[in-house]
Motif scaffolding. Sequence first.
Motif, PDB file in Angstrom:
ATOM      1  N   ASN A 182       0.827  -1.211   0.000  1.00 13.63           N
ATOM      2  CA  ASN A 182       0.000   0.000   0.000  1.00 13.63           C
ATOM      3  C   ASN A 182       0.859   1.258   0.000  1.00 13.63           C
ATOM      4  OD1 ASN A 182      -2.417  -1.285  -0.057  1.00 13.63           O
ATOM      5  ND2 ASN A 182      -2.792  -1.152   2.151  1.00 13.63           N
ATOM      6  N   ALA A 219       1.115   4.180  -2.768  1.00 13.72           N
ATOM      7  CA  ALA A 219       0.737   5.562  -2.453  1.00 13.72           C
ATOM      8  C   ALA A 219       1.839   6.550  -2.842  1.00 13.72           C
ATOM      9  CB  ALA A 219       0.418   5.693  -0.966  1.00 13.72           C
ATOM     10  N   ASP A 226       5.000   6.247   5.360  1.00 13.95           N
ATOM     11  CA  ASP A 226       5.359   6.600   3.987  1.00 13.95           C
ATOM     12  C   ASP A 226       5.169   8.091   3.747  1.00 13.95           C
ATOM     13  OD1 ASP A 226       2.710   7.322   2.939  1.00 13.95           O
ATOM     14  OD2 ASP A 226       2.245   5.181   3.133  1.00 13.95           O
ATOM     15  N   ILE A 232      -4.307   9.779   3.071  1.00 13.36           N
ATOM     16  CA  ILE A 232      -5.686   9.294   2.966  1.00 13.36           C
ATOM     17  C   ILE A 232      -6.627  10.427   3.349  1.00 13.36           C
ATOM     18  CG2 ILE A 232      -7.331   7.561   3.764  1.00 13.36           C
ATOM     19  CD1 ILE A 232      -4.863   5.882   4.607  1.00 13.36           C
ATOM     20  N   ILE A 253     -11.174   2.448   5.566  1.00 13.18           N
ATOM     21  CA  ILE A 253     -10.071   1.755   4.890  1.00 13.18           C
ATOM     22  C   ILE A 253      -9.876   0.334   5.379  1.00 13.18           C
ATOM     23  CG2 ILE A 253      -8.807   3.844   4.233  1.00 13.18           C
ATOM     24  CD1 ILE A 253      -6.918   3.174   6.574  1.00 13.18           C
ATOM     25  N   PHE A 266     -13.049  -2.207   0.579  1.00  8.31           N
ATOM     26  CA  PHE A 266     -12.937  -0.772   0.368  1.00  8.31           C
ATOM     27  C   PHE A 266     -11.618  -0.503  -0.333  1.00  8.31           C
ATOM     28  CE2 PHE A 266     -11.322   3.380   1.257  1.00  8.31           C
ATOM     29  CZ  PHE A 266     -12.405   4.171   0.919  1.00  8.31           C
ATOM     30  N   SER A 267     -11.717   0.100  -1.494  1.00 13.05           N
ATOM     31  CA  SER A 267     -10.507   0.379  -2.257  1.00 13.05           C
ATOM     32  C   SER A 267     -10.713   1.637  -3.087  1.00 13.05           C
ATOM     33  CB  SER A 267     -10.170  -0.787  -3.179  1.00 13.05           C
ATOM     34  OG  SER A 267      -9.029  -0.458  -3.951  1.00 13.05           O
ATOM     35  N   THR A 268      -9.647   2.437  -3.206  1.00 14.24           N
ATOM     36  CA  THR A 268      -9.742   3.605  -4.070  1.00 14.24           C
ATOM     37  C   THR A 268      -8.944   3.367  -5.338  1.00 14.24           C
ATOM     38  OG1 THR A 268      -7.841   4.573  -2.959  1.00 14.24           O
ATOM     39  CG2 THR A 268     -10.006   5.193  -2.126  1.00 14.24           C
ATOM     40  N   LYS A 269      -8.455   2.123  -5.470  1.00 10.50           N
ATOM     41  CA  LYS A 269      -7.606   1.835  -6.629  1.00 10.50           C
ATOM     42  C   LYS A 269      -8.441   1.126  -7.684  1.00 10.50           C
ATOM     43  CE  LYS A 269      -4.079   1.340  -3.224  1.00 10.50           C
ATOM     44  NZ  LYS A 269      -3.402   0.384  -2.353  1.00 10.50           N
ATOM     45  N   GLY A 315      -7.707  -2.411  -7.254  1.00 15.87           N
ATOM     46  CA  GLY A 315      -7.460  -2.873  -5.888  1.00 15.87           C
ATOM     47  C   GLY A 315      -8.503  -3.880  -5.480  1.00 15.87           C
ATOM     48  N   THR A 316      -8.144  -4.725  -4.505  1.00 18.50           N
ATOM     49  CA  THR A 316      -9.123  -5.694  -4.014  1.00 18.50           C
ATOM     50  C   THR A 316      -9.829  -5.147  -2.775  1.00 18.50           C
ATOM     51  OG1 THR A 316      -7.542  -6.734  -2.542  1.00 18.50           O
ATOM     52  CG2 THR A 316      -7.715  -7.604  -4.777  1.00 18.50           C
ATOM     53  N   GLY A 317      -9.197  -4.216  -2.088  1.00 19.15           N
ATOM     54  CA  GLY A 317      -9.777  -3.693  -0.862  1.00 19.15           C
ATOM     55  C   GLY A 317      -9.748  -4.696   0.267  1.00 19.15           C
ATOM     56  N   GLY A 333      -6.593  -6.031   1.505  1.00 22.48           N
ATOM     57  CA  GLY A 333      -5.306  -5.989   2.214  1.00 22.48           C
ATOM     58  C   GLY A 333      -5.444  -5.535   3.656  1.00 22.48           C
ATOM     59  N   LEU A 334      -6.038  -4.380   3.843  1.00 24.75           N
ATOM     60  CA  LEU A 334      -6.116  -3.829   5.194  1.00 24.75           C
ATOM     61  C   LEU A 334      -7.092  -4.606   6.067  1.00 24.75           C
ATOM     62  CD1 LEU A 334      -5.840   0.034   4.750  1.00 24.75           C
ATOM     63  CD2 LEU A 334      -4.138  -1.592   5.563  1.00 24.75           C
ATOM     64  N   THR A 348       1.484   8.857   5.343  1.00 23.46           N
ATOM     65  CA  THR A 348       0.624   7.991   6.138  1.00 23.46           C
ATOM     66  C   THR A 348       1.485   7.136   7.046  1.00 23.46           C
ATOM     67  OG1 THR A 348      -0.877   7.861   4.248  1.00 23.46           O
ATOM     68  CG2 THR A 348      -1.186   6.228   5.976  1.00 23.46           C
TER      69      THR A 348
HETATM   70  N1  LIG Z   1      -0.217   3.942   2.754  1.00 23.84           N
HETATM   71  C1  LIG Z   1      -1.363   4.381   2.199  1.00 23.84           C
HETATM   72  N2  LIG Z   1      -1.449   5.624   1.689  1.00 23.84           N
HETATM   73  C2  LIG Z   1      -2.614   6.074   1.159  1.00 23.84           C
HETATM   74  N3  LIG Z   1      -3.760   5.346   1.103  1.00 23.84           N
HETATM   75  C3  LIG Z   1      -3.743   4.109   1.616  1.00 23.84           C
HETATM   76  C4  LIG Z   1      -2.559   3.543   2.180  1.00 23.84           C
HETATM   77  N4  LIG Z   1      -2.854   2.311   2.624  1.00 23.84           N
HETATM   78  C5  LIG Z   1      -4.157   2.095   2.311  1.00 23.84           C
HETATM   79  N5  LIG Z   1      -4.695   3.161   1.699  1.00 23.84           N
HETATM   80  C6  LIG Z   1      -6.086   3.309   1.261  1.00 23.84           C
HETATM   81  O1  LIG Z   1      -6.859   2.263   1.805  1.00 23.84           O
HETATM   82  C7  LIG Z   1      -7.518   1.530   0.775  1.00 23.84           C
HETATM   83  C8  LIG Z   1      -7.659   0.091   1.180  1.00 23.84           C
HETATM   84  O2  LIG Z   1      -6.415  -0.542   1.195  1.00 23.84           O
HETATM   85  P1  LIG Z   1      -6.353  -2.116   1.020  1.00 23.84           P
HETATM   86  O3  LIG Z   1      -7.320  -2.713   2.001  1.00 23.84           O
HETATM   87  O4  LIG Z   1      -4.961  -2.568   1.102  1.00 23.84           O
HETATM   88  O5  LIG Z   1      -6.963  -2.350  -0.403  1.00 23.84           O
HETATM   89  P2  LIG Z   1      -6.280  -2.031  -1.843  1.00 23.84           P
HETATM   90  O6  LIG Z   1      -4.832  -1.778  -1.596  1.00 23.84           O
HETATM   91  O7  LIG Z   1      -6.544  -3.252  -2.610  1.00 23.84           O
HETATM   92  O8  LIG Z   1      -7.015  -0.857  -2.374  1.00 23.84           O
HETATM   93  C9  LIG Z   1      -6.674   1.776  -0.449  1.00 23.84           C
HETATM   94  O9  LIG Z   1      -7.437   1.656  -1.608  1.00 23.84           O
HETATM   95  C10 LIG Z   1      -6.192   3.197  -0.230  1.00 23.84           C
HETATM   96  O10 LIG Z   1      -7.179   4.125  -0.620  1.00 23.84           O
END
Ligand SMILES: Nc1ncnc2c1ncn2[C@@H]1O[C@H](COP(=O)(O)OP(=O)(O)O)[C@@H](O)[C@H]1O
Lengths: 120, 470
Positions: B369, B373, B398, B403, B411, B416-419, B422-424, B426-427, B451
């Motif tokens: 992530n 970013a 980083d 965010i 997040i 939930f993903s802004t990519k 992305g799969t949303g 990871g977190l 972040t």
């Molecule tokens: N280090 C970061 N800097 C900025 N945004 C982040 C960071 N880590 C996570 N995010 C935000 O959180 C969302 C969810 O992250 P994650 O669960 O890993 O799903 P993905 O990476 O597949 O989008 C990301 O889409 C992003 O918007």
Amino acid sequence: MSNKIMVVDDEKIVVDMAKMALEHDGYVVETFLSGESALARLKEETFDVVVTDFKMKGIDGMEVLRTVKEQYPKTKVIMITAFANLDTAIEALRGDVFDFFPKPVKIKELKASIERALEK
Amino acid sequence: MKIEHKILYSYFFNVAFIVLIGIFALQNMNQVLAKLRFVEISDDLNASFLEMRISEKNYLLYRDEKWIANIHENINDSMKAIEATKDDISRVIGENNLQLLRSYLDEYSKVIDEIDKSGGKDPRLETELRTVGGKLRDFFRNKTQLERQKVNDIISNAKSVLFISFLCILFLAVVLGRIVSKKIVVSLREIEGLALSIAEGNFRKIEDVTSKDELGSVILAINRMSEELEDRGEEIIQAKKLASLGVLTAGVAHELINPLNNISMITQNSLELYDYMSKEKRLALLNRVAEETKRMEEVVRNLLDFSKAREAKLREANINDIVRKSMQLMENTLELSNIELILKFERNLPRVRVDEHQIEQVMVNLIVNASQAMTPGGKLSIETKKGDEDKVYIYVKDTGQGIPPEYLPNIFDPFFSTKSSGTGLGLSVSYGIIKNHKGNIWVESTVGVGTTFTIELPAYGRTKEVKDEQ
Ligand SMILES: Nc1ncnc2c1ncn2[C@@H]1O[C@H](COP(=O)(O)OP(=O)(O)O)[C@@H](O)[C@H]1O
Ligand SMILES: [Mg+2]
């Protein structure tokens, strides 16, 4: 005069594939990766059919539909959604959508729908 | 007894006490007033008697009839005055003494009459006159003095009674208030603790419910709820699983439908327009299909991780080693992304009991992530630290895009993903893993600055470390 078609989706491969298929049938196709750029182009140029994805960041398909119906009522809108859930379907129908396709899109059906849209 | 009644009773008790004191004070006041009135009357009478006695002496000296007349006048005045105020007087000194006073005056008046009749020639009568006069004088002197004394006594008595009552009321108010509120506070604390432990999923009960008051019934109610929750815990967990399964399927479907759509469109076009495509085009499209399959695979793998997150294989480990291992996995990626890496490991870190692979997975998720970013490049610093209270911290910081605050609450949600690709997951997977380790993970972020994710894990075997040092 050939018909002009606009395709809007935030995934490039989708618009590319749509363009490839439609151009092969002789349509003039322009593609856009966001609702914003699509609406900007509509101000300059008239399209016969707009094919748009429902879910996009920023201006989404629903807003594209609304704007088109308000400002260019002759243009037909075809909506593509990941899932045709009832709420989005009803919302789109209220917005006077011409047709409605769930993913994965059958290109033949899409073409048939565009043809019908142009007949009317 | 119910708290409501306790408060009510002590309130009534205090009010009754205050009313009693009021009545007491009022009565004292009335007594004092009556006595003062008596003293006033008796002062008047005294004055008139003094005059009488002077007339008496003057008569005995000059034998002039006019003094006798004077005396009669005085006696009449006094009698009138006594009759006019007889209620007041008898109230203070009693009916008997009033009669006595009257009889003295009568006697005096008779003696004067006799002296008048005898023309003042009988010395025996004069002695009697003096005796009666003396009795009258003494009567008044004594009574007045006595009543004055009584007034003083009443007042000083009332003063001390009022003072003591004041202290009593104060004491009662403070002590009762304290007892009641203390009891309430103590019980509330107990209830709070109970509620908290229930909230944490520990369906504890308060066994000895001694108080029969409202708080007692609250505890009983919570106990019942706790029992019910424990009985239905399984059901609830099942329902939760079903609910998250619903969310999961919807999310997965959404994650899978887009790459599926891409593959489908590419295949349809390829089948339909194969002959019209250049060789390069075909290759590019096939590559894209491969990519999209990978994307789908990733979603599915993440999903599996997500469901596996519960069965952790815990082993004692050093966090620094785990972080180092995950860095080895990521080094190439970071280098390619033009990211500068800063590592700070605290030495003598307390050991932890964790599933190494899972923690590694969390680290990888955070690092991926972070690198995503910081697209044009940036600084990634990873730090381990020993906290107070047996905690170990890992910071992943980083200098990426940050965010936006409106996304912060979401997040850690699955999907939930802004990519765009992305799969949303990871977190949310990371969150599940850390929570499973009884740890915490949280984020601080400033848009445009960067972040920081912080992982907090409980230290393990701290006692052992202390022993080693001894
Ligand atoms: N280090 C970061 N800097 C900025 N945004 C982040 C960071 N880590 C996570 N995010 C935000 O959180 C969302 C969810 O992250 P994650 O669960 O890993 O799903 P993905 O990476 O597949 O989008 C990301 O889409 C992003 O918007
Ligand atoms: Mg991620």
